[in-house]
Write a protein that holds these residues in place. Structure first.
Motif, mmCIF file in Angstrom:
data_model
loop_
_atom_site.group_PDB
_atom_site.id
_atom_site.type_symbol
_atom_site.label_atom_id
_atom_site.label_comp_id
_atom_site.label_asym_id
_atom_site.label_seq_id
_atom_site.Cartn_x
_atom_site.Cartn_y
_atom_site.Cartn_z
ATOM 1 N N LYS A 1 0.689 6.595 5.108
ATOM 2 C CA LYS A 1 2.023 7.201 5.191
ATOM 3 C C LYS A 1 2.886 6.766 4.007
ATOM 4 N N LEU A 2 2.880 5.475 3.681
ATOM 5 C CA LEU A 2 3.692 4.978 2.567
ATOM 6 C C LEU A 2 3.204 5.535 1.231
ATOM 7 N N ARG A 3 1.901 5.613 1.057
ATOM 8 C CA ARG A 3 1.359 6.180 -0.181
ATOM 9 C C ARG A 3 1.740 7.655 -0.308
ATOM 10 N N ARG A 4 1.759 8.361 0.814
ATOM 11 C CA ARG A 4 2.143 9.772 0.795
ATOM 12 C C ARG A 4 3.635 9.921 0.473
ATOM 13 N N LEU A 5 4.465 9.049 1.051
ATOM 14 C CA LEU A 5 5.903 9.104 0.778
ATOM 15 C C LEU A 5 6.197 8.869 -0.703
ATOM 16 N N ALA A 6 5.374 8.051 -1.354
ATOM 17 C CA ALA A 6 5.597 7.736 -2.769
ATOM 18 C C ALA A 6 5.505 8.972 -3.653
ATOM 19 N N ARG A 7 4.836 9.990 -3.185
ATOM 20 C CA ARG A 7 4.667 11.203 -3.988
ATOM 21 C C ARG A 7 5.799 12.207 -3.784
ATOM 22 N N LEU A 8 6.721 11.901 -2.882
ATOM 23 C CA LEU A 8 7.794 12.843 -2.574
ATOM 24 C C LEU A 8 8.912 12.786 -3.613
ATOM 25 N N ASP A 9 9.397 13.934 -4.017
ATOM 26 C CA ASP A 9 10.554 13.984 -4.908
ATOM 27 C C ASP A 9 11.834 13.592 -4.172
ATOM 28 N N ASP B 1 12.698 1.777 -14.336
ATOM 29 C CA ASP B 1 13.619 2.336 -13.361
ATOM 30 C C ASP B 1 13.161 1.895 -11.966
ATOM 31 N N VAL B 2 14.089 1.426 -11.141
ATOM 32 C CA VAL B 2 13.709 0.825 -9.859
ATOM 33 C C VAL B 2 12.999 1.827 -8.958
ATOM 34 N N LEU B 3 13.532 3.030 -8.845
ATOM 35 C CA LEU B 3 12.905 4.026 -7.973
ATOM 36 C C LEU B 3 11.508 4.383 -8.473
ATOM 37 N N SER B 4 11.352 4.538 -9.776
ATOM 38 C CA SER B 4 10.030 4.846 -10.336
ATOM 39 C C SER B 4 9.046 3.717 -10.047
ATOM 40 N N PHE B 5 9.531 2.482 -10.169
ATOM 41 C CA PHE B 5 8.658 1.340 -9.879
ATOM 42 C C PHE B 5 8.235 1.333 -8.414
ATOM 43 N N VAL B 6 9.186 1.534 -7.507
ATOM 44 C CA VAL B 6 8.867 1.494 -6.078
ATOM 45 C C VAL B 6 7.871 2.599 -5.724
ATOM 46 N N LYS B 7 8.046 3.776 -6.298
ATOM 47 C CA LYS B 7 7.079 4.856 -6.072
ATOM 48 C C LYS B 7 5.688 4.445 -6.555
ATOM 49 N N GLN B 8 5.641 3.869 -7.742
ATOM 50 C CA GLN B 8 4.363 3.400 -8.285
ATOM 51 C C GLN B 8 3.754 2.341 -7.377
ATOM 52 N N TYR B 9 4.583 1.420 -6.926
ATOM 53 C CA TYR B 9 4.113 0.317 -6.087
ATOM 54 C C TYR B 9 3.522 0.842 -4.778
ATOM 55 N N LEU B 10 4.241 1.757 -4.137
ATOM 56 C CA LEU B 10 3.753 2.322 -2.880
ATOM 57 C C LEU B 10 2.467 3.116 -3.097
ATOM 58 N N SER B 11 2.351 3.771 -4.244
ATOM 59 C CA SER B 11 1.150 4.547 -4.550
ATOM 60 C C SER B 11 -0.081 3.657 -4.671
ATOM 61 N N LYS C 1 10.724 -0.985 4.082
ATOM 62 C CA LYS C 1 11.095 -0.142 5.221
ATOM 63 C C LYS C 1 11.313 1.282 4.740
ATOM 64 N N ALA C 2 10.663 2.212 5.417
ATOM 65 C CA ALA C 2 10.847 3.630 5.109
ATOM 66 C C ALA C 2 11.540 4.299 6.289
ATOM 67 N N ASP C 3 12.577 5.047 5.988
ATOM 68 C CA ASP C 3 13.251 5.877 6.991
ATOM 69 C C ASP C 3 13.017 7.322 6.568
ATOM 70 N N TYR C 4 12.135 7.998 7.273
ATOM 71 C CA TYR C 4 11.741 9.341 6.846
ATOM 72 C C TYR C 4 11.953 10.342 7.986
ATOM 73 N N ALA D 1 13.673 10.666 2.224
ATOM 74 C CA ALA D 1 13.068 9.444 2.751
ATOM 75 C C ALA D 1 13.716 8.265 2.036
ATOM 76 N N VAL D 2 14.232 7.309 2.798
ATOM 77 C CA VAL D 2 14.972 6.179 2.233
ATOM 78 C C VAL D 2 14.101 4.925 2.320
ATOM 79 N N ILE D 3 13.951 4.245 1.192
ATOM 80 C CA ILE D 3 13.084 3.071 1.115
ATOM 81 C C ILE D 3 13.906 1.811 0.867
ATOM 82 N N SER D 4 13.688 0.788 1.696
ATOM 83 C CA SER D 4 14.219 -0.554 1.430
ATOM 84 C C SER D 4 13.095 -1.393 0.839
#
Length: 314
Positions: free
Chosen positions: A24-32, A59-69, A103-106, A112-115
């Motif tokens: 689920k987290l890896r999938r969320l990372a691909r969301l715009d 960029d923090v958001l880009s990093f978090v997306k990469q990390y979750l991926s 934490k993901a709130d989707y 989808a909001v990521i902490s």
């Protein structure tokens, strides 16, 4: 060839409980429509890693997306008690000195909001329970590609990406297939990251500082190394040297590690503004810590930064 099931893995002591959450987290990372939770919590400690990520040039958001991926099931543990509503998914990434809380709130068709921050209670890092547990020999992972397969046997060579802090390692691993995951040996993955950090510490001691590396103990497990210690920038180097200091078992090795930390900082070439930025980053990072005496360590680092500025202006 009969296909393996999750039940087959569980019967062999291989934990499959985090596969769905990780997927689920890896999938969320691909969301715009993914965004960060940037509202400051009452403790003020939910954004303390952001400055470090930006310092490393990302960029923090880009990093978090990469990390979750690049997240893998064996790295995380579910925090169901903090999932107050059905749309929350809370996990901790245990494979650091201080676990990283995610934490993901989707909600469907909504943002989808990521902490993303280190796990703590009012700045005190929680005990990392995984350090007390026997490590699994084999773990499930999501692979990016299959490189080879033995005909009519459940034997593969796969390529997968693994990330600790700023470091990403693409690894080729022998594996068995089970539904949508592959089962691989865990220790080999851990050793790649541990060796990466030990090799860098060795280089700092022997090349940069001309110190005796044999006087200190090396890292032996991922839970000795901080999220902020996997880069090759100045801040990450200081973080790694602090981690090294904290694992030393006796006064002699602690003295050697402390001397290495102070010497490294004093030999930096920094302007006053750069030293102030470094001090601020260290203060922000270690607002969450499990290290006893961290105030004394940071005080020595701060005084060493002042010496570095004076040396640079001479």
């Amino acid at each position: 060839m009969q296909e393996l099931t999750y039940a087959d893995l569980e019967s062999q002591g291989i934990d499959t409980s985090m596969i769905a959450a990780c997927k689920k987290l890896r999938r969320l990372a691909r969301l715009d429509r993914l965004r960060l939770d940037e509202e400051e919590h009452r403790s003020g400690l939910n954004r303390h890693l952001f400055a470090y990520i930006e310092y490393c040039g990302m960029d923090v958001l880009s990093f978090v997306k990469q990390y979750l991926s690049n997240l893998q099931p064996y790295m995380i543990e579910r925090r169901k008690e903090q999932e107050k509503v059905d749309t929350f998914l809370c996990v901790i990434d245990n494979l650091y000195r201080v676990s990283v809380y995610i934490k993901a709130d989707y909600r469907q068709f909504e943002e989808a909001v990521i902490s993303f921050h280190e796990d703590n209670i009012r700045g005190v890092a929680k005990v990392n329970q995984i350090m007390k547990a026997k490590s699994q020999a084999y773990v499930p992972v999501f692979a990016d590609s299959v490189l080879n397969k033995v005909s009519e046997e459940n034997k593969y060579v796969v390529k997968a990406f693994f990330q600790r802090g700023m470091k990403i390692l693409p690894l080729e691993l022998a594996a068995m297939k089970c539904k949508d995951v592959f089962v691989v040996e865990k220790r080999g993955i851990d050793l790649q990251f541990i060796s990466y950090c030990n090799d860098y510490i060795r280089d700092l001691y022997t090349s940069d500082l001309e110190l005796d590396f044999e006087k200190i103990d090396v890292f032996t497990m991922l839970q000795q190394i901080s999220f902020t210690s996997y880069g090759r920038d100045t801040f990450s180097s200081i973080s790694l040297l602090i981690d090294s200091l904290c694992i030393q078992p006796d006064a002699l090795s602690r003295g050697a590690a402390d001397f290495a930390l102070v010497t490294f900082v004093q030999h930096l070439k920094l302007t006053e503004e750069q030293a102030q930025e470094m001090g601020h980053l260290l203060e922000e990072k270690f607002r969450v810590t499990s290290i006893r005496g961290i105030d004394l360590i940071l005080d020595r680092v701060e005084r060493s930064l002042e010496i570095a500025v004076r040396n640079g202006s001479d």
